[in-house]
Design a protein around this motif. Structure first.
Motif, PDB file in Angstrom:
ATOM      1  N   GLU A 188       2.772  -3.997   4.669  1.00 27.77           N
ATOM      2  CA  GLU A 188       3.806  -5.031   4.799  1.00 27.77           C
ATOM      3  C   GLU A 188       3.203  -6.423   4.994  1.00 27.77           C
ATOM      4  N   ASP A 189       2.160  -6.514   5.815  1.00 29.61           N
ATOM      5  CA  ASP A 189       1.642  -7.832   6.209  1.00 29.61           C
ATOM      6  C   ASP A 189       0.263  -8.161   5.660  1.00 29.61           C
ATOM      7  N   ARG A 190      -0.341  -7.251   4.906  1.00 28.52           N
ATOM      8  CA  ARG A 190      -1.667  -7.496   4.348  1.00 28.52           C
ATOM      9  C   ARG A 190      -1.901  -6.553   3.181  1.00 28.52           C
TER      10      ARG A 190
ATOM     11  N   TRP B  82      -9.601  -8.759   1.707  1.00 28.76           N
ATOM     12  CA  TRP B  82      -8.352  -8.670   2.465  1.00 28.76           C
ATOM     13  C   TRP B  82      -7.497  -9.863   2.069  1.00 28.76           C
ATOM     14  N   LEU B  83      -6.266  -9.588   1.700  1.00 27.92           N
ATOM     15  CA  LEU B  83      -5.382 -10.623   1.171  1.00 27.92           C
ATOM     16  C   LEU B  83      -4.053 -10.644   1.922  1.00 27.92           C
ATOM     17  N   THR B  84      -3.444 -11.803   1.959  1.00 30.04           N
ATOM     18  CA  THR B  84      -2.080 -11.931   2.463  1.00 30.04           C
ATOM     19  C   THR B  84      -1.122 -11.585   1.320  1.00 30.04           C
ATOM     20  N   PRO B  85       0.136 -11.311   1.634  1.00 34.65           N
ATOM     21  CA  PRO B  85       1.100 -11.089   0.558  1.00 34.65           C
ATOM     22  C   PRO B  85       1.173 -12.268  -0.417  1.00 34.65           C
ATOM     23  N   ASP B  86       1.058 -13.494   0.087  1.00 30.05           N
ATOM     24  CA  ASP B  86       1.081 -14.660  -0.803  1.00 30.05           C
ATOM     25  C   ASP B  86      -0.125 -14.664  -1.733  1.00 30.05           C
ATOM     26  N   GLU B  87      -1.297 -14.287  -1.228  1.00 27.64           N
ATOM     27  CA  GLU B  87      -2.492 -14.231  -2.082  1.00 27.64           C
ATOM     28  C   GLU B  87      -2.350 -13.153  -3.144  1.00 27.64           C
TER      29      GLU B  87
ATOM     30  N   TYR C 195      -6.086   3.020  10.357  1.00 32.63           N
ATOM     31  CA  TYR C 195      -7.014   2.562   9.329  1.00 32.63           C
ATOM     32  C   TYR C 195      -6.378   2.798   7.965  1.00 32.63           C
ATOM     33  N   PRO C 196      -6.576   1.886   7.025  1.00 32.51           N
ATOM     34  CA  PRO C 196      -6.033   2.116   5.682  1.00 32.51           C
ATOM     35  C   PRO C 196      -6.561   3.431   5.113  1.00 32.51           C
ATOM     36  N   THR C 197      -5.628   4.273   4.707  1.00 32.43           N
ATOM     37  CA  THR C 197      -5.957   5.591   4.173  1.00 32.43           C
ATOM     38  C   THR C 197      -5.453   5.639   2.742  1.00 32.43           C
ATOM     39  N   LEU C 198      -6.377   5.710   1.808  1.00 31.99           N
ATOM     40  CA  LEU C 198      -6.055   5.612   0.393  1.00 31.99           C
ATOM     41  C   LEU C 198      -6.207   6.975  -0.254  1.00 31.99           C
ATOM     42  N   ARG C 199      -5.104   7.530  -0.725  1.00 34.71           N
ATOM     43  CA  ARG C 199      -5.118   8.825  -1.405  1.00 34.71           C
ATOM     44  C   ARG C 199      -5.492   8.555  -2.852  1.00 34.71           C
ATOM     45  N   LEU C 200      -6.784   8.764  -3.174  1.00 39.21           N
ATOM     46  CA  LEU C 200      -7.280   8.481  -4.518  1.00 39.21           C
ATOM     47  C   LEU C 200      -6.889   9.564  -5.512  1.00 39.21           C
ATOM     48  N   ALA C 201      -6.800  10.780  -5.024  1.00 41.73           N
ATOM     49  CA  ALA C 201      -6.388  11.931  -5.837  1.00 41.73           C
ATOM     50  C   ALA C 201      -5.806  12.964  -4.875  1.00 41.73           C
TER      51      ALA C 201
ATOM     52  N   ALA D 236       7.011  -0.828  -4.692  1.00 39.85           N
ATOM     53  CA  ALA D 236       7.897  -1.530  -3.763  1.00 39.85           C
ATOM     54  C   ALA D 236       7.742  -1.015  -2.342  1.00 39.85           C
ATOM     55  N   ALA D 237       7.519   0.289  -2.179  1.00 38.82           N
ATOM     56  CA  ALA D 237       7.374   0.876  -0.842  1.00 38.82           C
ATOM     57  C   ALA D 237       6.004   0.517  -0.270  1.00 38.82           C
ATOM     58  N   ARG D 238       5.942   0.408   1.052  1.00 37.50           N
ATOM     59  CA  ARG D 238       4.688   0.111   1.741  1.00 37.50           C
ATOM     60  C   ARG D 238       4.514   1.091   2.889  1.00 37.50           C
ATOM     61  N   PRO D 239       3.323   1.523   3.238  1.00 36.76           N
ATOM     62  CA  PRO D 239       2.073   1.253   2.545  1.00 36.76           C
ATOM     63  C   PRO D 239       2.011   2.030   1.232  1.00 36.76           C
ATOM     64  N   ALA D 240       1.260   1.486   0.294  1.00 41.04           N
ATOM     65  CA  ALA D 240       1.135   2.108  -1.016  1.00 41.04           C
ATOM     66  C   ALA D 240      -0.218   1.773  -1.606  1.00 41.04           C
TER      67      ALA D 240
END
Length: 124
Positions: free
Chosen positions: A105-107, A64-69, A28-34, A84-88
Protein backbone atom coordinates in the motif's frame (compact mmCIF):
# COMPACT_ATOMS: atom_id res chain seq x y z
CA UNK A 1 17.28 6.87 -11.43
CA UNK A 2 19.37 6.34 -8.33
CA UNK A 3 21.67 3.36 -7.96
CA UNK A 4 20.08 0.05 -6.92
CA UNK A 5 20.62 -1.46 -3.50
CA UNK A 6 21.93 -5.02 -3.06
CA UNK A 7 19.10 -7.10 -1.61
CA UNK A 8 19.84 -9.63 1.09
CA UNK A 9 17.20 -12.33 0.83
CA UNK A 10 16.36 -15.91 1.58
CA UNK A 11 15.17 -18.23 -1.17
CA UNK A 12 12.83 -20.92 0.11
CA UNK A 13 12.01 -23.91 -2.04
CA UNK A 14 9.38 -26.33 -0.75
CA UNK A 15 6.09 -27.94 -1.63
CA UNK A 16 3.38 -25.36 -2.37
CA UNK A 17 1.44 -26.42 0.72
CA UNK A 18 4.47 -25.80 2.95
CA UNK A 19 5.01 -22.36 1.42
CA UNK A 20 1.34 -21.53 2.03
CA UNK A 21 2.11 -21.95 5.75
CA UNK A 22 5.49 -20.16 5.68
CA UNK A 23 6.07 -18.00 8.77
CA UNK A 24 8.06 -14.82 8.24
CA UNK A 25 8.58 -12.39 11.12
CA UNK A 26 8.26 -8.61 10.91
CA UNK A 27 6.36 -8.42 7.62
CA UNK A 28 9.39 -8.83 5.39
CA UNK A 29 8.38 -8.68 1.73
CA UNK A 30 7.61 -12.25 0.70
CA UNK A 31 7.57 -12.78 -3.04
CA UNK A 32 6.00 -15.97 -4.38
CA UNK A 33 8.07 -16.44 -7.54
CA UNK A 34 6.52 -19.81 -8.37
CA UNK A 35 4.26 -22.30 -6.61
CA UNK A 36 7.30 -23.93 -4.98
CA UNK A 37 9.66 -20.92 -4.75
CA UNK A 38 9.58 -17.89 -2.43
CA UNK A 39 11.99 -15.00 -2.03
CA UNK A 40 11.95 -13.28 1.39
CA UNK A 41 13.65 -9.89 1.30
CA UNK A 42 15.65 -8.89 4.39
CA UNK A 43 14.78 -11.83 6.65
CA UNK A 44 17.48 -13.70 8.53
CA UNK A 45 15.31 -16.76 9.09
CA UNK A 46 11.94 -18.28 8.26
CA UNK A 47 9.86 -21.15 9.62
CA UNK A 48 8.83 -23.77 7.10
CA UNK A 49 7.56 -27.32 7.58
CA UNK A 50 8.26 -30.46 5.61
CA UNK A 51 11.12 -30.97 3.20
CA UNK A 52 12.53 -27.65 2.13
CA UNK A 53 15.61 -25.76 1.07
CA UNK A 54 16.48 -22.34 2.47
CA UNK A 55 19.50 -20.56 0.99
CA UNK A 56 20.89 -17.06 1.06
CA UNK A 57 20.08 -15.26 -2.18
CA UNK A 58 22.37 -12.44 -3.26
CA UNK A 59 21.58 -12.30 -6.97
CA UNK A 60 19.05 -9.48 -6.86
CA UNK A 61 19.26 -5.72 -6.53
CA UNK A 62 16.39 -3.33 -6.09
CA UNK A 63 14.96 0.11 -5.74
CA UNK A 64 12.53 0.97 -2.93
CA UNK A 65 9.93 3.25 -4.44
CA UNK A 66 6.97 5.31 -3.30
CA UNK A 67 3.62 4.84 -5.04
CA UNK A 68 4.25 8.14 -6.87
CA UNK A 69 7.63 6.89 -8.12
CA UNK A 70 6.00 3.68 -9.38
CA UNK A 71 3.43 5.76 -11.26
CA UNK A 72 6.01 8.17 -12.70
CA UNK A 73 9.06 5.94 -13.28
CA UNK A 74 7.81 2.40 -13.78
CA UNK A 75 4.28 2.47 -15.21
CA UNK A 76 5.34 4.28 -18.41
CA UNK A 77 7.78 1.43 -19.08
CA UNK A 78 5.47 -1.58 -18.73
CA UNK A 79 2.88 -2.89 -21.13
CA UNK A 80 0.99 -4.98 -18.58
CA UNK A 81 -1.50 -3.86 -15.92
CA UNK A 82 -0.34 -3.58 -12.34
CA UNK A 83 -2.32 -5.72 -9.88
CA UNK A 84 -4.97 -3.76 -7.97
CA UNK A 85 -4.79 -5.82 -4.76
CA UNK A 86 -1.92 -5.24 -2.33
CA UNK A 87 0.47 -6.74 -1.41
CA UNK A 88 1.10 -8.21 -4.83
CA UNK A 89 3.95 -9.36 -7.00
CA UNK A 90 4.07 -8.59 -10.71
CA UNK A 91 6.74 -10.02 -13.00
CA UNK A 92 7.56 -9.09 -16.56
CA UNK A 93 9.55 -6.72 -18.68
CA UNK A 94 10.16 -3.24 -17.32
CA UNK A 95 11.70 -1.05 -20.01
CA UNK A 96 12.52 -4.27 -21.84
CA UNK A 97 14.41 -5.78 -18.89
CA UNK A 98 13.15 -8.82 -16.90
CA UNK A 99 12.12 -7.49 -13.50
CA UNK A 100 9.80 -8.00 -10.57
CA UNK A 101 7.67 -5.41 -8.85
CA UNK A 102 6.44 -6.03 -5.32
CA UNK A 103 3.63 -3.65 -4.45
CA UNK A 104 2.40 -2.77 -0.97
CA UNK A 105 0.00 0.00 0.00
CA UNK A 106 2.69 2.51 1.00
CA UNK A 107 5.81 1.32 -0.84
CA UNK A 108 7.07 -0.84 -3.65
CA UNK A 109 10.20 -2.73 -4.54
CA UNK A 110 11.43 -2.90 -8.11
CA UNK A 111 13.98 -5.69 -8.36
CA UNK A 112 15.94 -7.47 -11.00
CA UNK A 113 18.88 -9.81 -11.34
CA UNK A 114 22.08 -7.96 -10.47
CA UNK A 115 23.40 -8.70 -13.96
CA UNK A 116 20.60 -6.60 -15.49
CA UNK A 117 20.69 -3.70 -13.02
CA UNK A 118 22.83 -1.36 -15.09
CA UNK A 119 20.59 -1.82 -18.13
CA UNK A 120 17.39 -1.23 -16.15
CA UNK A 121 18.84 1.80 -14.39
CA UNK A 122 19.84 3.38 -17.71
CA UNK A 123 16.45 2.76 -19.29
CA UNK A 124 14.52 4.26 -16.40
Amino acid sequence: MRAPEPLAALRVVAAPEALDELVVANDYPTLRLASDDVLVIGAASVEVTGEHLVVDEAGFVGWWLTPDEVRDLVVPHVDWPLPAARPALAQGLVAGVPAKLWLAEDRALLLCAAAYAHELQERL
